[in-house]
Design a protein around this motif. Structure first.
Motif, mmCIF file in Angstrom:
data_model
loop_
_atom_site.group_PDB
_atom_site.id
_atom_site.type_symbol
_atom_site.label_atom_id
_atom_site.label_comp_id
_atom_site.label_asym_id
_atom_site.label_seq_id
_atom_site.Cartn_x
_atom_site.Cartn_y
_atom_site.Cartn_z
ATOM 1 N N ILE A 1 0.834 -1.203 0.000
ATOM 2 C CA ILE A 1 0.000 0.000 0.000
ATOM 3 C C ILE A 1 0.870 1.255 0.000
ATOM 4 N N LEU A 2 1.938 1.237 0.778
ATOM 5 C CA LEU A 2 2.848 2.389 0.833
ATOM 6 C C LEU A 2 3.527 2.611 -0.514
ATOM 7 N N PHE A 3 3.987 1.537 -1.150
ATOM 8 C CA PHE A 3 4.609 1.651 -2.470
ATOM 9 C C PHE A 3 3.605 2.191 -3.490
ATOM 10 N N ALA A 4 2.376 1.688 -3.449
ATOM 11 C CA ALA A 4 1.352 2.126 -4.389
ATOM 12 C C ALA A 4 1.029 3.608 -4.183
ATOM 13 N N ALA A 5 0.895 4.007 -2.925
ATOM 14 C CA ALA A 5 0.607 5.417 -2.623
ATOM 15 C C ALA A 5 1.739 6.312 -3.102
ATOM 16 N N LEU A 6 2.980 5.869 -2.927
ATOM 17 C CA LEU A 6 4.134 6.641 -3.385
ATOM 18 C C LEU A 6 4.104 6.776 -4.901
ATOM 19 N N GLY A 7 3.802 5.696 -5.598
ATOM 20 C CA GLY A 7 3.747 5.743 -7.054
ATOM 21 C C GLY A 7 2.672 6.697 -7.548
ATOM 22 N N ILE A 8 1.486 6.646 -6.925
ATOM 23 C CA ILE A 8 0.402 7.549 -7.322
ATOM 24 C C ILE A 8 0.783 9.001 -7.037
ATOM 25 N N TYR A 9 1.399 9.229 -5.875
ATOM 26 C CA TYR A 9 1.804 10.593 -5.513
ATOM 27 C C TYR A 9 2.802 11.150 -6.523
ATOM 28 N N ILE A 10 3.790 10.360 -6.875
ATOM 29 C CA ILE A 10 4.823 10.811 -7.827
ATOM 30 C C ILE A 10 4.201 11.150 -9.173
ATOM 31 N N GLU A 11 3.302 10.333 -9.644
ATOM 32 C CA GLU A 11 2.753 10.524 -10.994
ATOM 33 C C GLU A 11 1.694 11.612 -11.042
ATOM 34 N N VAL A 12 0.865 11.716 -10.016
ATOM 35 C CA VAL A 12 -0.277 12.646 -10.072
ATOM 36 C C VAL A 12 0.054 14.010 -9.501
ATOM 37 N N TRP A 13 0.818 14.062 -8.418
ATOM 38 C CA TRP A 13 0.997 15.334 -7.723
ATOM 39 C C TRP A 13 2.374 15.974 -7.890
ATOM 40 N N LEU A 14 3.380 15.227 -8.257
ATOM 41 C CA LEU A 14 4.703 15.860 -8.425
ATOM 42 C C LEU A 14 4.763 16.646 -9.728
#
Length: 327
Positions: free
Chosen positions: A314-327
């Motif tokens: 879940i942490l890895f998935a959240a990090l991936g979504i954060y990097i792609e959508v919000w960075l």
């Protein structure tokens, strides 16, 4: 794209899996398609011997029916070559895994297909996947997550595709070692790609396929959570690995797969490190690889290992979504 359609997708896949499992599992048991437990594994696993395997067939059926129905019903114009390409990779790797499982349980060859046979099958499916993309003028660039940087690999993109599909199918396969471990971690990873296909990279058919996998895996977990009544076998694990690699390619999120699939990467690295260390120094870094077995042997309960790995996923998935959508 309507979020309600995606929830319906998950619900349909979940229900199909839950409804066919009570029929399918006894059928596997009658055919004596029971899992053989290797002697070198943790001793606590010996009691799992004989548990029906090849349950991945239920996942393949559920995902295929759900994807085709939802796309045809709610957005027929999205019935593109990508839909059939994702299903081709999933079913293709699933059939390869089925052969491996069948040889193990029906022919009593514990190791199944030889590593060379399995590799040739994986490469063939990946090569067909690339040829189809090439004929549809699929872009050959890759992007750096969280940036606008892109690099065109040209013919090197073919090598990347071969590496990704073979690598992801094997990495996911290595993760399938404890009750509910792969079903849970894979559901999280496919869910992350489903979110990105829905929000960050609007691709209806890929979002539907991804969330159909999530629904099927959650339904499978009803019977695969500890103590498991059925295992997915290589039929399921190879299919899931190939499918998530295909999704990462079709969404042009190739590098992000390393992050979203972080658990699969760690499991693979633990095997590589273990082999290199033992061959060069004669010593083992881990008590046993893949990594989930190490934690079992240091005294963690199976359920603790599984739930911890789910959390990490879940942490890895959240990090991936954060990097792609919000960075």
């Amino acid at each position: 794209m309507n979020a309600q359609v995606l929830l319906i997708t998950m619900a349909i896949a979940f229900l199909i899996t839950v409804l066919i499992s009570p029929i399918f599992i006894p059928f596997l048991r009658r055919l004596k398609f029971g899992q053989e437990i290797r002697d070198e594994g943790p001793k606590s696993h010996q009691k799992k011997s004989g548990t029906p395997t090849m349950g991945g067939l239920m996942i393949l059926v559920s995902v295929s029916i759900t994807t085709l129905f939802v796309v045809a019903k709610f957005n027929p114009q999205a019935m593109s070559f990508e839909v059939f390409l994702m299903l081709f990779v999933m079913v293709g790797y699933g059939l390869l895994g089925f052969l491996d499982d069948f040889i193990k349980v029906a022919m009593k060859r514990n190791l199944g297909l030889t590593s060379k046979q399995k590799m040739l099958g994986q490469l063939f499916i990946a090569a067909v996947f690339y040829i189809i993309l090439y004929r549809h003028d699929f872009p050959t660039h890759i992007g750096i997550p969280g940036t606008t940087m892109q690099f065109d690999l040209g013919w090197g993109y073919a090598i990347l595709i071969l590496f990704m599909l073979v690598g992801s199918s094997n990495a996911v396969n290595l993760t399938d070692g404890l009750d509910g471990l792969l079903a849970g971690t894979a559901a999280v990873a496919f869910g992350a790609f489903g979110i990105l296909a829905f929000q960050g990279h609007p691709q209806f058919e890929i979002a539907v396929f991804s969330l159909a996998v999530v629904g099927a895996l959650l339904g499978f977990l009803v019977f695969n959570a500890h103590p498991a009544k059925v295992f997915m076998g290589d039929t399921g694990s190879l299919a899931l690995g190939g499918a998530i690699g295909a999704i990462a390619i079709l969404t042009k999120l190739e590098i992000l797969l390393i992050i979203i699939g972080g658990v699969f990467v760690l499991e693979t690295l633990s095997v590589i490190i273990q082999v290199i260390s033992f061959k060069t120094t004669g010593k083992r870094v881990f008590k046993m690889s893949p990594l989930h077995h190490h934690y079992e042997l240091v005294g963690w309960s199976e359920w603790r290992v599984v739930t911890t790995f789910w959390l990490v996923a879940i942490l890895f998935a959240a990090l991936g979504i954060y990097i792609e959508v919000w960075l």
